[in-house]
Write an enzyme that holds these catalytic residues in place. Structure first.
Site, PDB file in Angstrom:
ATOM      1  N   THR A 193      43.871  46.958  51.438  1.00 55.09           N
ATOM      2  CA  THR A 193      43.990  46.538  50.047  1.00 55.09           C
ATOM      3  C   THR A 193      45.415  46.139  49.703  1.00 55.09           C
ATOM      4  O   THR A 193      46.333  46.300  50.499  1.00 55.09           O
ATOM      5  CB  THR A 193      43.486  47.647  49.106  1.00 55.09           C
ATOM      6  N   GLY A 276      44.710  40.140  50.018  1.00 56.61           N
ATOM      7  CA  GLY A 276      46.138  39.900  50.135  1.00 56.61           C
ATOM      8  C   GLY A 276      46.438  38.419  50.205  1.00 56.61           C
ATOM      9  O   GLY A 276      45.631  37.580  49.781  1.00 56.61           O
ATOM     10  N   VAL A 280      48.866  36.355  55.471  1.00 56.05           N
ATOM     11  CA  VAL A 280      48.488  37.567  56.217  1.00 56.05           C
ATOM     12  C   VAL A 280      46.990  37.567  56.481  1.00 56.05           C
ATOM     13  O   VAL A 280      46.525  37.980  57.544  1.00 56.05           O
ATOM     14  CB  VAL A 280      48.916  38.833  55.460  1.00 56.05           C
ATOM     15  N   GLU A 298      39.570  38.179  50.610  1.00 59.47           N
ATOM     16  CA  GLU A 298      39.913  37.810  49.234  1.00 59.47           C
ATOM     17  C   GLU A 298      41.395  37.470  49.232  1.00 59.47           C
ATOM     18  O   GLU A 298      42.254  38.353  49.187  1.00 59.47           O
ATOM     19  CB  GLU A 298      39.617  38.970  48.270  1.00 59.47           C
ATOM     20  N   CYS A 332      45.539  37.230  41.462  1.00 57.20           N
ATOM     21  CA  CYS A 332      45.084  36.121  42.317  1.00 57.20           C
ATOM     22  C   CYS A 332      44.441  35.034  41.483  1.00 57.20           C
ATOM     23  O   CYS A 332      44.356  33.883  41.909  1.00 57.20           O
ATOM     24  CB  CYS A 332      44.135  36.632  43.395  1.00 57.20           C
ATOM     25  N   GLU A 429      51.304  28.398  46.268  1.00 56.10           N
ATOM     26  CA  GLU A 429      51.021  29.560  45.422  1.00 56.10           C
ATOM     27  C   GLU A 429      52.200  30.531  45.496  1.00 56.10           C
ATOM     28  O   GLU A 429      52.457  31.141  46.523  1.00 56.10           O
ATOM     29  CB  GLU A 429      49.747  30.278  45.873  1.00 56.10           C
ATOM     30  N   GLY A 491      40.360  37.399  34.410  1.00 53.00           N
ATOM     31  CA  GLY A 491      39.523  38.267  33.593  1.00 53.00           C
ATOM     32  C   GLY A 491      38.051  38.211  33.928  1.00 53.00           C
ATOM     33  O   GLY A 491      37.196  38.164  33.042  1.00 53.00           O
ATOM     34  N   ALA A 492      37.721  38.200  35.232  1.00 48.26           N
ATOM     35  CA  ALA A 492      36.329  38.106  35.669  1.00 48.26           C
ATOM     36  C   ALA A 492      35.555  39.387  35.367  1.00 48.26           C
ATOM     37  O   ALA A 492      36.112  40.489  35.397  1.00 48.26           O
ATOM     38  CB  ALA A 492      36.271  37.806  37.164  1.00 48.26           C
TER      39      ALA A 492
END
Length: 541
Positions: A193, A276, A280, A298, A332, A429, A491-492
């Site tokens: 994580t 992350g 990576v 993700e 993200c 990004e 804000g999902a």
């Protein structure tokens, strides 16, 4: 000779006094950990100590390097943790595999009951956990509490899901045969994580994977170990213990790249869930793929909001501020590109600049604060480098662009205009609060610019044109995993599948049918007749 002996003795005494002084200063420095200060007494109420165990496999331990967690709002040390050694990682995996033999036999609704209890335990500590997230990660207090609430919500969702998981019964072409799908847990889920959502990412994976019947081995980013490793695992471990279940069902190894690589390469880890950076994530993906393992990625997002000439600017402007400034640009799903139709460009930029000046910047645990620090000093350096590159590539700074003169890792939220849509910095990004504003003329142009970056996580348009909305949602519209209309990119909700396409990794977590990522599917044909007909009418006699 006597004089020489006297000088030698004097020097030795001086050396001893200097060593004592160094030890005293070191001890004094140790005592300045936030966890030991009276104003942070609530940290010890959570169970945190000056030095904490970073390994859990049914028992707490940690024999590796001792590292320190720092508060990004003032760069003062919070507490320390003992990381895992490779030997402890090996033991943790072995114990998790043994624990799974018990957990796999627990019916799914009973597993849901355990997850319900985890959610209730979180509810009791939601405010203090939110404060800990705010202190350690740097996000504002309401976001810290909201992140814990997200874990609670996912637990509630998983409880219901535990009674609904199932495959279809399919019509068989052969008489006296049944054709069904059977779903079973993948086994050991290794979760790596990230710093920006230490509770939510853990919660998405933990709650859903548990009700699916998996055991978990968690590896944490070094920057968030005190919050995630100690407190969350302690809560989960307590619930498992109260139900006479092995703690190793949810094991934990805090560590760095060595532990992360071990999880990625370990054939005993049936699913690697990594959150992350794209950089990576690509390395992790290659290691997992080398062994034909299963992965859930993700990764990054270079997200855009597109504002058309018919947009309600009273929705578009505050949505952009929230999505670009919230969490200091460290989501993200943060909006990094704002595409404005030429008819509203100047008006929106003017309103945004005024709104940015009103953003309340301060200590993240102050309830009135809307904007806190970046997580690390390295992030501040990345911010400055991005601002400089944007200027070199033709950008104009409308507001921000500087490091703030105060303790901690504070930078000014920044708006930059005048860049080409395909400028190198626009396509990069950078995990900081910089918003690149682009001017477009046509719908086709805007949709194309949205899709031209490598990532494909979140996107949103602001318009009242119903036809345009459905073109945006359709095959020639946004190529992202999250495609919004008249709301921010961030804000999902937990009920939908969260994730993205392309360099975002393709994984899906949280709601919808994301549970399938944590299970393996078998197609089963059952012959309950006395005959042996073959499919496709084949005769083999």
């Amino acid at each position: 000779m006597q004089r020489a002996l006297t000088l030698t003795a004097t020097r030795r005494l001086a050396v001893r006094r200097h060593a004592v002084a160094l030890r005293f200063r070191a001890a004094a420095a140790m005592s300045t950990l936030l966890v030991s200060r009276p104003q942070y007494a609530w940290l010890k109420e959570l169970g945190l100590e000056e030095e904490n165990d970073g390994v859990y496999d049914g028992r707490w331990g940690g024999g590796g390097e001792v590292v320190t967690s720092y508060c990004p709002a003032n760069n003062e040390p919070i507490a320390r943790v003992r990381q895992a050694t490779m030997a402890e990682y090996e033991q943790t995996v072995q114990k998790a595999r043994e624990a799974w033999k018990i957990w796999a036999d627990v019916p799914a609704p009973k597993r849901g009951e355990i997850v319900r209890q985890i959610g209730d335990a979180l509810r009791k500590k939601i405010k203090v956990l939110g404060s800990l997230v705010s202190l350690e990660m740097g996000k504002i207090y309401v976001e810290g509490v909201g992140e814990v609430q997200e874990y609670v919500d996912v637990c509630d969702y998983a409880v219901g899901l535990s009674r609904m998981i199932g495959g279809p019964v399919l019509p068989s072409e052969r008489p006296g045969h049944a054709l069904i799908e059977q779903w079973n847990p993948v086994g050991l889920v290794g979760i790596i994580t990230a710093f920006n959502f230490p509770v939510a990412v853990y919660g998405w994976n933990n709650a859903i994977a548990l009700i699916c019947g998996n055991k978990l081995s968690i590896s944490y980013d070094l920057f968030t170990f005190v919050c995630v490793c100690v407190q969350l695992n302690r809560i989960v471990a307590n619930v498992l213990g109260q139900n006479n279940l092995p703690g190793a069902i949810c094991s934990m190894t805090c560590g760095g790249a060595d532990i992360g690589s071990a999880i990625a390469k370990d054939e005993r880890v049936d699913l690697v869930s990594f959150t992350g950076s794209t950089h990576v994530g690509k390395q992790v993906s290659l290691m997992v793929q080398e062994r034909f393992g299963r992965q859930l990625l993700e990764l990054g997002g270079n997200n855009a909001i597109v504002v058309f000439e018919d947009a309600d600017l009273n929705l578009a402007v505050p949505s952009t501020v929230f999505a670009a400034v919230g969490t200091a640009g460290q989501r993200c799903t943060t909006t990094r590109r704002l595409m404005l139709h030429e008819g509203v460009h100047d008006a929106v930029v003017e309103r945004l600049a005024k709104a940015y000046k009103q953003v309340r910047i301060g200590d993240p645990w102050d309830p009135s604060t809307l904007y806190g620090p970046l997580h690390t000093k390295q992030a501040v350096e990345q911010y400055l480098a991005a601002v400089e590159q944007a200027k070199q590539q033709g950008g104009t700074i409308i507001c921000g662009g500087k490091v703030m003169d105060r303790p901690g890792n504070y930078v000014e939220p920044t708006i930059i205009t005048g860049l080409a849509h395909n400028a190198a910095i626009v396509h990069t990004e950078t995990f900081v609060p910089i918003l690149y504003v682009l001017k477009f003329k046509t719908e086709e142009e805007a949709f194309s610019w949205n899709n031209e970056v490598k990532q494909g996580l979140s996107s949103s348009i602001f318009t009242k044109d119903l036809g345009r909305i459905f073109r945006w949602l359709g095959p020639k519209g946004s190529d992202c995993g999250i495609v919004n209309v008249n709301i921010p990119t961030s804000g999902a909700e937990i009920g939908g599948a969260f994730g993205g396409e392309k360099h975002t990794g393709g994984g899906r977590e949280s709601g919808s049918d994301s549970w399938k990522q944590y299970m393996r599917r078998s197609t089963c044909t059952i012959n309950y007749s006395k005959d042996l007909p073959l499919a496709q009418g084949i005769k083999f006699e």
